[in-house]
Design a protein around this motif. Structure first.
Motif, mmCIF file in Angstrom:
data_model
loop_
_atom_site.group_PDB
_atom_site.id
_atom_site.type_symbol
_atom_site.label_atom_id
_atom_site.label_comp_id
_atom_site.label_asym_id
_atom_site.label_seq_id
_atom_site.Cartn_x
_atom_site.Cartn_y
_atom_site.Cartn_z
ATOM 1 N N TYR A 253 1.243 55.055 25.738
ATOM 2 C CA TYR A 253 0.872 53.855 24.997
ATOM 3 C C TYR A 253 1.055 52.591 25.834
ATOM 4 C CZ TYR A 253 5.739 52.416 24.313
ATOM 5 O OH TYR A 253 7.029 51.982 24.519
ATOM 6 N N GLY A 254 1.892 52.659 26.880
ATOM 7 C CA GLY A 254 2.154 51.480 27.693
ATOM 8 C C GLY A 254 0.899 50.937 28.349
ATOM 9 N N GLU A 255 0.052 51.815 28.834
ATOM 10 C CA GLU A 255 -1.266 51.448 29.382
ATOM 11 C C GLU A 255 -2.094 52.726 29.358
ATOM 12 O OE1 GLU A 255 -3.967 51.229 30.940
ATOM 13 O OE2 GLU A 255 -4.303 49.134 30.456
ATOM 14 N N PRO A 256 -2.772 52.973 28.236
ATOM 15 C CA PRO A 256 -3.373 54.296 28.021
ATOM 16 C C PRO A 256 -4.382 54.725 29.074
ATOM 17 C CG PRO A 256 -3.267 53.066 25.958
ATOM 18 C CD PRO A 256 -2.890 52.115 27.043
ATOM 19 N N VAL A 257 -5.158 53.798 29.620
ATOM 20 C CA VAL A 257 -6.148 54.171 30.627
ATOM 21 C C VAL A 257 -5.473 54.463 31.956
ATOM 22 C CG1 VAL A 257 -8.068 53.308 32.021
ATOM 23 C CG2 VAL A 257 -8.102 53.004 29.543
ATOM 24 N N MET A 258 -4.656 53.543 32.435
ATOM 25 C CA MET A 258 -4.119 53.680 33.788
ATOM 26 C C MET A 258 -3.107 54.809 33.902
ATOM 27 S SD MET A 258 -5.903 51.637 35.462
ATOM 28 C CE MET A 258 -5.075 51.967 37.012
ATOM 29 N N LEU A 259 -2.346 55.083 32.859
ATOM 30 C CA LEU A 259 -1.286 56.081 32.983
ATOM 31 C C LEU A 259 -1.806 57.516 33.008
ATOM 32 C CD1 LEU A 259 1.578 54.474 30.891
ATOM 33 C CD2 LEU A 259 1.600 54.993 33.338
ATOM 34 N N THR A 296 3.240 55.212 37.735
ATOM 35 C CA THR A 296 4.283 55.104 36.716
ATOM 36 C C THR A 296 5.013 53.773 36.829
ATOM 37 O OG1 THR A 296 4.566 57.505 36.664
ATOM 38 C CG2 THR A 296 6.382 56.178 35.813
ATOM 39 N N ALA A 297 5.387 53.391 38.044
ATOM 40 C CA ALA A 297 6.083 52.120 38.252
ATOM 41 C C ALA A 297 5.227 50.935 37.828
ATOM 42 C CB ALA A 297 6.475 51.979 39.724
ATOM 43 N N ALA A 298 3.932 51.045 38.036
ATOM 44 C CA ALA A 298 3.033 49.929 37.764
ATOM 45 C C ALA A 298 2.781 49.711 36.276
ATOM 46 C CB ALA A 298 1.707 50.143 38.492
ATOM 47 N N TYR A 299 2.865 50.778 35.462
ATOM 48 C CA TYR A 299 2.370 50.651 34.090
ATOM 49 C C TYR A 299 3.269 51.216 32.994
ATOM 50 C CZ TYR A 299 -2.042 49.249 36.186
ATOM 51 O OH TYR A 299 -3.008 48.581 36.892
ATOM 52 N N THR A 300 4.244 52.028 33.308
ATOM 53 C CA THR A 300 4.949 52.716 32.228
ATOM 54 C C THR A 300 5.825 51.768 31.417
ATOM 55 O OG1 THR A 300 6.187 54.737 31.717
ATOM 56 C CG2 THR A 300 7.035 53.349 33.490
ATOM 57 N N PRO A 301 5.880 51.956 30.102
ATOM 58 C CA PRO A 301 6.809 51.169 29.287
ATOM 59 C C PRO A 301 8.232 51.713 29.433
ATOM 60 C CG PRO A 301 5.685 52.748 27.911
ATOM 61 C CD PRO A 301 5.089 52.884 29.292
ATOM 62 N N VAL A 302 9.181 50.928 29.024
ATOM 63 C CA VAL A 302 10.584 51.326 29.165
ATOM 64 C C VAL A 302 10.966 52.378 28.136
ATOM 65 C CG1 VAL A 302 12.971 50.522 29.063
ATOM 66 C CG2 VAL A 302 11.216 49.097 30.146
ATOM 67 N N GLU A 303 10.471 52.234 26.926
ATOM 68 C CA GLU A 303 10.900 53.102 25.837
ATOM 69 C C GLU A 303 9.848 54.158 25.517
ATOM 70 O OE1 GLU A 303 11.848 50.707 22.489
ATOM 71 O OE2 GLU A 303 13.619 49.798 23.411
ATOM 72 N N ALA A 304 10.345 55.317 25.097
ATOM 73 C CA ALA A 304 9.459 56.391 24.650
ATOM 74 C C ALA A 304 9.023 56.132 23.218
ATOM 75 C CB ALA A 304 10.179 57.726 24.747
ATOM 76 N N ALA A 305 7.877 56.656 22.871
ATOM 77 C CA ALA A 305 7.346 56.547 21.508
ATOM 78 C C ALA A 305 7.197 57.944 20.925
ATOM 79 C CB ALA A 305 6.000 55.832 21.521
ATOM 80 N N PRO A 306 7.278 58.075 19.607
ATOM 81 C CA PRO A 306 7.114 59.404 19.001
ATOM 82 C C PRO A 306 5.673 59.893 19.099
ATOM 83 C CG PRO A 306 7.268 57.720 17.300
ATOM 84 C CD PRO A 306 7.557 57.032 18.610
ATOM 85 N N TYR A 307 5.502 61.181 18.985
ATOM 86 C CA TYR A 307 4.174 61.783 19.003
ATOM 87 C C TYR A 307 4.200 62.982 18.069
ATOM 88 C CZ TYR A 307 6.308 65.375 21.887
ATOM 89 O OH TYR A 307 7.129 66.382 22.339
ATOM 90 N N GLU A 308 3.027 63.472 17.732
ATOM 91 C CA GLU A 308 2.922 64.619 16.843
ATOM 92 C C GLU A 308 2.299 65.800 17.568
ATOM 93 O OE1 GLU A 308 0.870 63.833 13.245
ATOM 94 O OE2 GLU A 308 2.107 62.098 12.689
#
Length: 359
Positions: A253-259, A296-308
């Protein structure tokens, strides 16, 4: 190219045990021929994803949708830029990393592949291009991985079709023209697993701007992936692809295209390994780790998000990606199916949810 296109291929088996559908229709060669009048970029930087996406669609049994998908994608294509001066065995170093020479490089590799077996050309140029693996937001190496997969899937003893060799020329030409190594990096403390290594990648300080601006800020990455032998290198590369794919489920979710490229770039390298001399496998792992960690360094968010986790089959998940139509989503789902398992499929569905659908 003078070869007569082949109309069928053998299937290939991925790491999850699934067999890619053979292209008995000739659609892939038709699509590649249609695309080879187009350059690898548009707008001076944005990548042409069509050759990679159509290869994935055909592999997963969606050949009937390919030309319709290309019709929708056509407004994103630009003609090949004009050539400047021929690249030769004596002058290639001065042309390396010059995006104005994209067509010069493509023509150079087309000549090389006309005159020599494709595996020999790849083996010669792979170590020259590998230091620039992150160039073009990793799209050149990803396109190369798709091209190699089509060549490896060609029928034994039947020769390689002209469009598939030409696709490799376009991929390698793009990589050579956009070649740009990462800045010098300090090794941070080693991580025990690929997942732990990705978790410990420090984000770049300035999270604004494009990927070139972000990658220029890199100073250090965790040490990971030391391989004492080629087989270990291949195993660790598979671990990296799996970890990056799984991580997308929680961090995409941090950057859906680039990640998506944190997974698809190392998977492109993994796909190329069977065509490369074994002595290149360990350096390939090192470069793949650098590319995945850099994205990952360029785009990842710090926190994880839930998923299903959704109880769908791999075929159903890819069908959703194909119907969604976004090129990055199709390519990432293709990688997720290589990885296999519920978490990889959940990550693929996250890409369907997070990325905008094709219009």
């Amino acid at each position: 190219m003078t070869d007569r296109p082949e109309t069928g291929t053998t299937g290939t088996t991925d790491r999850a045990g699934a067999t890619g559908a053979p292209d008995a229709t000739g659609t892939l060669d038709e699509a590649l021929e249609r695309l080879h009048a187009s350059g690898p970029e548009r707008g001076g930087w944005l990548s042409n994803h069509a050759p990679m996406a159509v290869e994935a669609l055909v592999r997963h049994g969606r050949a009937s949708a390919v030309h319709r998908w290309l019709d929708q994608y056509e407004d994103r294509l630009e003609e090949l830029p004009p050539p400047h001066a021929p690249v030769t065995a004596d002058t290639w170093r001065e042309a390396l990393g010059d995006p104005a020479r994209i067509t010069d490089w493509t023509l150079f590799f087309a000549r090389e592949l006309e005159e020599r077996p494709w595996r020999g050309v790849l083996a010669e140029w792979w170590p020259r291009l590998l230091p620039g693996i992150a160039a073009g937001a990793t799209h050149p190496v990803i396109r190369t991985g798709h091209a190699v997969r089509t060549l490896l899937a060609s029928p034994e003893g039947g020769g390689v079709s002209g469009p598939r060799r030409t696709e490799l020329a376009h991929a390698l030409g793009y990589w050579a023209a956009r070649h740009q190594p990462l800045p010098p990096l300090t090794a941070l403390p080693a991580a025990p697993t690929a997942a732990a290594a990705l978790d410990s990648v420090p984000p770049v300080p300035d999270q604004d701007g494009g990927i070139r601006h972000r990658l220029a800020q890199l100073t250090a990455l965790p040490a990971w992936g030391a391989a004492p032998d080629p087989d270990t290198a291949k195993e660790l590369l598979g671990e990296l692809v799996t970890a990056a794919t799984h991580r997308y489920a929680t961090h995409g979710y941090g950057e859906p295209v680039m990640l998506v490229h944190a997974a698809t770039a190392p998977n492109a390298v993994l796909r190329a390994l069977p065509a490369l001399p074994r002595e290149l496998w360990a350096p390939s792992l090192a470069a793949a780790w650098a590319a995945s960690a850099a994205v990952t360094a360029a785009y990842t968010p710090v926190e994880a998000a839930p998923y299903e986790k959704v109880p769908l089959t791999p075929e159903e998940v890819f069908a959703r990606a194909a119907e969604h139509g976004d090129d990055h989503t199709i390519k990432f789902t293709d990688t997720a199916l290589d990885v296999g398992g519920p978490l990889a499929l959940a990550a693929a569905l996250r890409s369907v949810e997070l990325n905008p659908p094709a219009s």
